[in-house]
Write a protein that holds these residues in place. Structure first.
Motif, short mmCIF file in Angstrom:
data_model
loop_
_atom_site.label_atom_id
_atom_site.label_comp_id
_atom_site.label_asym_id
_atom_site.label_seq_id
_atom_site.Cartn_x
_atom_site.Cartn_y
_atom_site.Cartn_z
N HIS A 84 -7.80 -17.95 -24.18
CA HIS A 84 -8.81 -17.36 -25.09
C HIS A 84 -9.62 -16.27 -24.41
CE1 HIS A 84 -7.41 -20.75 -27.29
NE2 HIS A 84 -7.80 -21.55 -26.32
N THR A 85 -8.92 -15.47 -23.65
CA THR A 85 -9.59 -14.41 -22.90
C THR A 85 -8.87 -13.10 -23.18
OG1 THR A 85 -10.09 -16.01 -21.17
CG2 THR A 85 -10.28 -13.69 -20.57
N THR A 86 -9.62 -12.13 -23.67
CA THR A 86 -9.01 -10.84 -24.00
C THR A 86 -9.05 -9.93 -22.79
OG1 THR A 86 -9.78 -11.11 -26.25
CG2 THR A 86 -9.12 -8.89 -25.60
N ILE A 87 -7.87 -9.52 -22.36
CA ILE A 87 -7.81 -8.58 -21.23
C ILE A 87 -6.97 -7.38 -21.65
CG2 ILE A 87 -8.12 -10.36 -19.45
CD1 ILE A 87 -5.05 -10.02 -18.88
N SER A 88 -7.01 -6.34 -20.83
CA SER A 88 -6.20 -5.16 -21.11
C SER A 88 -5.11 -5.07 -20.04
CB SER A 88 -7.10 -3.92 -21.05
OG SER A 88 -6.32 -2.78 -20.82
N ALA A 89 -3.93 -4.60 -20.44
CA ALA A 89 -2.84 -4.45 -19.46
C ALA A 89 -3.24 -3.47 -18.36
CB ALA A 89 -1.57 -4.00 -20.17
N ASP A 90 -4.18 -2.58 -18.68
CA ASP A 90 -4.63 -1.59 -17.67
C ASP A 90 -5.40 -2.25 -16.53
OD1 ASP A 90 -3.60 0.35 -19.27
OD2 ASP A 90 -5.51 0.83 -20.24
N TRP A 91 -5.87 -3.45 -16.75
CA TRP A 91 -6.67 -4.12 -15.71
C TRP A 91 -5.80 -4.86 -14.68
CZ3 TRP A 91 -10.45 -7.13 -19.49
CH2 TRP A 91 -11.22 -6.18 -20.20
N LEU A 92 -4.48 -4.83 -14.87
CA LEU A 92 -3.61 -5.66 -14.02
C LEU A 92 -3.13 -4.93 -12.78
CD1 LEU A 92 -1.39 -7.12 -16.91
CD2 LEU A 92 -3.17 -8.35 -15.64
N LEU A 93 -3.10 -5.68 -11.69
CA LEU A 93 -2.43 -5.23 -10.47
C LEU A 93 -1.52 -6.38 -10.04
CD1 LEU A 93 -5.51 -3.84 -8.48
CD2 LEU A 93 -3.73 -2.49 -9.58
N TYR A 94 -0.43 -6.03 -9.40
CA TYR A 94 0.54 -7.08 -9.06
C TYR A 94 0.60 -7.33 -7.56
CZ TYR A 94 1.91 -6.50 -13.89
OH TYR A 94 1.88 -6.44 -15.26
N GLU A 95 0.83 -8.59 -7.22
CA GLU A 95 0.92 -8.99 -5.82
C GLU A 95 2.03 -10.04 -5.68
OE1 GLU A 95 0.50 -9.03 -2.82
OE2 GLU A 95 -1.29 -7.96 -2.21
N SER A 96 2.42 -10.30 -4.44
CA SER A 96 3.50 -11.28 -4.24
C SER A 96 3.00 -12.72 -4.38
CB SER A 96 4.10 -11.09 -2.84
OG SER A 96 3.08 -11.24 -1.88
N LEU A 240 7.85 -21.21 -9.78
CA LEU A 240 8.51 -19.97 -9.38
C LEU A 240 8.02 -19.46 -8.02
CD1 LEU A 240 8.11 -18.21 -12.86
CD2 LEU A 240 10.21 -19.22 -11.95
N ALA A 241 7.40 -20.35 -7.23
CA ALA A 241 6.74 -19.88 -5.99
C ALA A 241 7.70 -19.11 -5.10
CB ALA A 241 6.13 -21.05 -5.24
N GLY A 242 8.95 -19.53 -5.05
CA GLY A 242 9.92 -18.84 -4.19
C GLY A 242 10.25 -17.43 -4.66
N LEU A 243 9.86 -17.11 -5.88
CA LEU A 243 10.11 -15.75 -6.39
C LEU A 243 8.92 -14.82 -6.18
CD1 LEU A 243 12.10 -16.47 -9.67
CD2 LEU A 243 12.95 -15.48 -7.56
N GLN A 244 7.80 -15.39 -5.74
CA GLN A 244 6.64 -14.60 -5.33
C GLN A 244 6.18 -13.58 -6.37
OE1 GLN A 244 7.29 -13.08 -1.37
NE2 GLN A 244 7.20 -15.13 -0.53
N ALA A 245 5.41 -14.06 -7.32
CA ALA A 245 4.91 -13.17 -8.37
C ALA A 245 3.51 -13.59 -8.79
CB ALA A 245 5.86 -13.22 -9.58
N ALA A 246 2.58 -12.67 -8.67
CA ALA A 246 1.19 -12.96 -9.06
C ALA A 246 0.53 -11.67 -9.53
CB ALA A 246 0.43 -13.53 -7.86
N TYR A 247 -0.67 -11.81 -10.07
CA TYR A 247 -1.38 -10.60 -10.51
C TYR A 247 -2.89 -10.78 -10.39
CZ TYR A 247 -1.37 -13.43 -14.79
OH TYR A 247 -1.49 -14.46 -15.69
N LEU A 248 -3.56 -9.64 -10.32
CA LEU A 248 -5.01 -9.63 -10.30
C LEU A 248 -5.48 -9.01 -11.61
CD1 LEU A 248 -3.85 -8.48 -7.35
CD2 LEU A 248 -6.25 -8.64 -6.76
N ILE A 249 -6.57 -9.54 -12.16
CA ILE A 249 -7.18 -8.93 -13.34
C ILE A 249 -8.51 -8.35 -12.87
CG2 ILE A 249 -7.89 -9.26 -15.74
CD1 ILE A 249 -6.32 -11.92 -15.72
N VAL A 250 -8.64 -7.05 -12.99
CA VAL A 250 -9.82 -6.36 -12.45
C VAL A 250 -10.34 -5.41 -13.53
CG1 VAL A 250 -10.70 -5.00 -10.50
CG2 VAL A 250 -8.65 -6.42 -10.20
N THR A 251 -11.49 -5.71 -14.08
CA THR A 251 -11.99 -4.90 -15.21
C THR A 251 -12.55 -3.56 -14.73
OG1 THR A 251 -14.19 -5.90 -15.08
CG2 THR A 251 -12.61 -6.97 -16.54
N ASN A 252 -13.04 -3.52 -13.52
CA ASN A 252 -13.73 -2.32 -13.03
C ASN A 252 -12.74 -1.31 -12.45
OD1 ASN A 252 -14.98 -0.81 -10.61
ND2 ASN A 252 -16.75 -1.47 -11.81
N GLU A 253 -12.77 -0.12 -13.01
CA GLU A 253 -11.77 0.90 -12.66
C GLU A 253 -11.85 1.32 -11.19
OE1 GLU A 253 -11.87 4.26 -15.25
OE2 GLU A 253 -10.15 5.20 -14.25
#
Ligand SMILES: Cc1ncc(COP(=O)(O)O)c(C=O)c1O
Length: 393
Positions: A84-96, A240-253
């Protein structure tokens, strides 16, 4: 509908949980030790995710790739529908991984010598990661009563006011399995804002929450979000830990830009094509599988609690609100951790996590990972009972 009962042999698959016991526990390992420690699952992944991976592999070409628009959209939808949290795809960064995301955030926004607050007992990399970056870890112990953790907000505020630069929040809490209330999360976001503290909200366990509890994202309750970095992943939820996929949600540009620059400085390439494929498939198709997984985990938890508390009255099993990790309190047995661990390994042939790995507050606890078929859980619990009974003789 899905198979959560077949026991898979994970030995000799380069599994940290199954194949690194000798190094981790400093023992000579034959195939007789049952590992119920590191937080991954012994279940195979959801068939839809496997199909997506197979299809991608059959394509056969694995040149450089980038996170697709579809991946971002799948995350936005998942976070909206599940949390129930509205985010924008623009706020995403990806990490392992989520810990790489935490490390990236610390490296970007703090300096060597800066103080980083954590709440013990807590997942060990919350301590190691800042220390490895030469930051100073300030530990603020959670309050504990009957194995249930809570935050004393007066003390928390006092701690935050001592020139803290960043707070790493474990939401939900590992090892306690606590799903923090909306009020708790709101106070944390507000207080971090008040004291100008970067809030790194590790929400990797967010999807693994049992009704009636619900996960509260820091972003959903915060009045101000510029100081928040949310770290999430499908890796715990969908194994899926062995596939190493995560993301950060950062609202501030500006913060996103700084993070991207830091990633560039360390030549960090983010996701692999298979990690991205699995993440998108998980978020687009994984919900029914997750529902059954949660039912299975709940059943396992109930079994562990009933069986252990019936047969070992002086041991208390804290029923987690979320996560597949059970925090077992053996303080009443009056034995040291060293004796407990030795007895579990030698008499029970069982590898659990020693509580002090999570900080001094973990003394007198062990952590059991029950994300495995019920037959394996039963085996583990019987080993636990056998070992503890040997202790009291
Ligand atoms: C709270 C928490 N954060 C992060 C991780 C690890 O995340 P990753 O493997 O994505 O770095 C774990 C794994 O157990 C965890 O419990």
């Amino acid at each position: 509908m899905y198979d959560f009962t077949t026991v898979h042999n994970r030995r000799n698959t380069s599994s940290v949980k199954w194949d690194m016991l000798a190094e981790i526990y400093q023992i000579e390992v034959k195939d007789d030790i049952l590992p119920m420690w590191v937080a991954d699952m012994d279940f195979p992944i959801a068939p839809n995710i496997a199909d997506a991976l197979i299809e991608r592999i059959q394509d056969g070409v694995f040149g450089y790739s980038f996170p697709s628009k579809g991946l971002g959209e799948s995350i936005v939808k998942w976070v909206k529908e599940t949390h129930h949290t509205t985010i924008s795809a623009d706020w995403l960064l990806y990490e392992s991984g989520v810990i790489p995301a935490v490390a990236l955030s610390l490296a970007t926004f703090t300096e060597p010598g800066d103080k980083v607050l954590i709440q013990g007992p807590v997942y060990p990399p919350f301590r190691n990661t800042p220390e490895n970056l030469n930051r100073v870890v300030v530990n603020f112990s959670l309050d504990e009563k009957d194995g249930q953790y809570s935050i004393n907000f007066d003390k928390f505020e006092e701690a935050l006011s001592q020139d803290i630069q960043a707070f790493i929040f474990c939401n939900p809490h590992n090892p306690g399995g606590k799903v923090w209330s909306k009020e708790d999360v709101k106070q944390i976001t507000d207080l971090c804002h008040k004291y100008g503290v970067l809030l790194i909200s590790d929400e990797i366990h967010a999807d693994l929450v049992f009704t009636p509890h619900t996960h509260t994202t820091a972003l959903s309750v915060a009045e101000h979000t510029d100081h928040i970095i949310t770290c999430m992943a499908p890796t715990k939820t969908f194994n899926l830990a062995g596939l190493q996929a995560a993301y950060l949600i950062v609202t501030n540009e500006e913060k996103r830009l700084k993070l991207k620059n830091q990633m560039m400085r360390s030549a960090n390439m983010g996701l692999t094509v298979l990690g991205a494929t699995a993440m998108q498939a998980a978020y687009e198709t994984g919900k029914p599988w997750l529902k059954e997984l949660l039912d299975t985990l709940k059943e396992n938890i109930v079994y562990v609690k009933d069986e252990i508390e019936t047969h070992v009255p002086n041991v208390r099993v804290t029923e987690p609100n979320g996560t597949y990790l059970i925090w077992i309190d053996y303080r009443k047995l009056g034995v040291s951790e060293e004796v407990m661990m030795k007895t579990l390994l030698e008499e029970g042939k069982l590898a659990l996590e020693p509580g002090t790995k999570y900080g001094p507050e973990g003394e007198g606890f062990v952590r059991m990972n029950i994300a495995c078929p019920l037959d394996t859980v039963k085996d583990g619990v019987q080993r636990f009972i056998t070992a503890v009974n040997k202790l009291s003789i």
